[in-house]
Design an enzyme around this catalytic site. Structure first.
Site, PDB file in Angstrom:
ATOM      1  NE  ARG A  28     -12.312 -77.439 -88.371  1.00  0.00           N
ATOM      2  CZ  ARG A  28     -12.640 -76.167 -88.577  1.00  0.00           C
ATOM      3  NH1 ARG A  28     -13.889 -75.843 -88.870  1.00  0.00           N
ATOM      4  NH2 ARG A  28     -11.733 -75.227 -88.499  1.00  0.00           N
ATOM      5  NE  ARG A  32     -18.041 -78.372 -82.036  1.00  0.00           N
ATOM      6  CZ  ARG A  32     -18.199 -77.055 -82.039  1.00  0.00           C
ATOM      7  NH1 ARG A  32     -18.973 -76.481 -81.126  1.00  0.00           N
ATOM      8  NH2 ARG A  32     -17.607 -76.307 -82.949  1.00  0.00           N
ATOM      9  NE  ARG A  41     -14.774 -81.265 -75.602  1.00  0.00           N
ATOM     10  CZ  ARG A  41     -14.889 -80.107 -76.248  1.00  0.00           C
ATOM     11  NH1 ARG A  41     -15.102 -80.107 -77.561  1.00  0.00           N
ATOM     12  NH2 ARG A  41     -14.772 -78.969 -75.608  1.00  0.00           N
ATOM     13  CG  ASP A  78      -6.219 -77.542 -82.291  1.00  0.00           C
ATOM     14  OD1 ASP A  78      -5.425 -76.595 -82.176  1.00  0.00           O
ATOM     15  OD2 ASP A  78      -7.377 -77.418 -82.737  1.00  0.00           O
ATOM     16  CE1 TYR A 154      -6.664 -69.221 -84.242  1.00  0.00           C
ATOM     17  CE2 TYR A 154      -5.177 -70.111 -85.907  1.00  0.00           C
ATOM     18  CZ  TYR A 154      -6.450 -69.803 -85.483  1.00  0.00           C
ATOM     19  OH  TYR A 154      -7.528 -70.067 -86.298  1.00  0.00           O
TER      20      TYR A 154
END
Length: 348
Positions: A28, A32, A41, A78, A154
């Site tokens: 990652r 952010r 973003r 992703d 998921y």
């Protein structure tokens, strides 16, 4: 005049050649915690809009390379783009994470499209081509996918849960239906990874974030075997493909994982026992990891000690310095710089 041969330290480690100063990157690393990522973003709009805007996805992939000089860039995407390309509705809710239409019964599993539409993922491949054209030749480009079990968790629940029990329960109660999801994901992942190699990826990583929650019998069936099939399928077309596995939390099951899957390296989390890893894992394949991401929030002497411990534990063998999982959004950039400086100064 002969052209100087460029070596990639990252690839050297995966090829069996230990490096005195371990190559490094962070899971990652495009995220952010970086102000430049947050700005990009905001320009993109939603998370999926960023994933599927090739120019902006390439930009955020390159941002941590420019700032920290890591030895590898990992394409910004992703793991749930594969269900998206299988025709499933995928969305990301602000503050809540991914949402999908759940496949929580055998009847619903019967509606699953068995063929991936790779054209839906063309922005990912274009982003890879852009990044490859802009990366220094010595910097490795990593493509990736989610492991079938983790992606299936998921898809069954329609979201992440604390222990992913809906998928685990389906695997117990309706093993045929769950196997159908896994089979579709295995074949889709092979095709997706091969297209990433074609687009410029040097290395592939398979993320099994939830694999470690399985007991040994189920770990073998739903984690090891699908990963083995993916590795085999990719190498059938691309025999020299370098592949890293990350069965997070696998612990004592890691030796079986590497023996059965054929991966070139494994990522390990911060709970891995160093002696076991050195003796039964690193003696066979390269090891990637395993700094606790919380230390990048703590900083100071705790961070220095954590970095030193990782280097002491694994630098005598083939090692890629990384975190034990992804960097968190609240990690200060200065602490990442502190970590990078300390790793780069190491000569083992």
């Amino acid at each position: 005049m002969t052209q100087k041969l460029v070596t990639k330290p990252f690839i050297e480690v995966l090829s069996g050649n230990r490096q005195a100063s371990p190559p490094m990157w962070m899971m990652r690393q495009a995220g952010r915690y970086l102000p430049e990522y947050r700005a990009t973003r905001a320009e993109a709009g939603s998370f999926l809009d960023l994933c599927f805007n090739a120019k902006l996805a390439a930009e955020v992939t390159l941002q941590p390379i420019r700032r920290f000089g890591f030895d590898a860039a990992i394409i910004f995407s992703d793991i749930l783009v594969v269900p998206y390309a299988l025709g499933r509705a995928v969305r990301f809710e602000v503050g809540e994470g991914p949402r999908l239409d759940p496949l929580n019964s055998p009847d619903l599993v019967g509606t699953l499209n068995g063929a991936i539409d790779l054209s839906k993922l063309e922005p990912v491949f274009e982003a890879l081509r852009i990044v490859r054209s802009e990366l220094a030749p010595e910097t490795t480009l990593i493509g990736f996918c989610g492991a079938p079990f983790t992606v299936a968790t998921y898809m069954v629940a329609g979201q992440g849960t604390s222990d992913q029990h809906p998928a685990r329960l389906m695997a117990y109660q309706h093993p045929g239906a769950f196997a159908r999801i896994i089979d579709v994901l295995v074949e889709s992942s092979i095709q997706y990874l091969l297209k990433q190699l074609e687009a410029g990826a040097d290395v592939l990583q398979i993320f099994d974030t939830w694999g470690g929650i399985l007991p040994p019998r189920e770990f073998e069936k739903w984690c090891i075997e699908p990963t083995r099939r993916i590795v085999e399928g990719v190498r059938k077309v691309s025999p020299g493909a370098k592949i890293i596995g990350f069965p997070r939390g696998a612990g004592a099951m890691l030796p079986d994982f590497i023996a059965r899957t054929g991966v070139d390296a494994v990522s390990i989390d911060w709970t891995a026992e160093p002696n076991m890893i050195r003796e039964r894992v690193q003696s066979k394949v390269a090891v990637q990891g395993n700094l606790d991401p919380l230390l990048l929030i703590a900083g100071g002497s705790a961070l220095d000690q954590g970095v030193d411990d990782v280097l002491k534990n694994f630098s005598a063998g083939r090692h890629i310095f990384n975190l034990g999982h992804g960097i968190t959004p609240d990690a200060p950039v200065a602490h990442v710089e502190q970590m990078v400086k300390r790793v780069r100064a190491y000569k083992g």
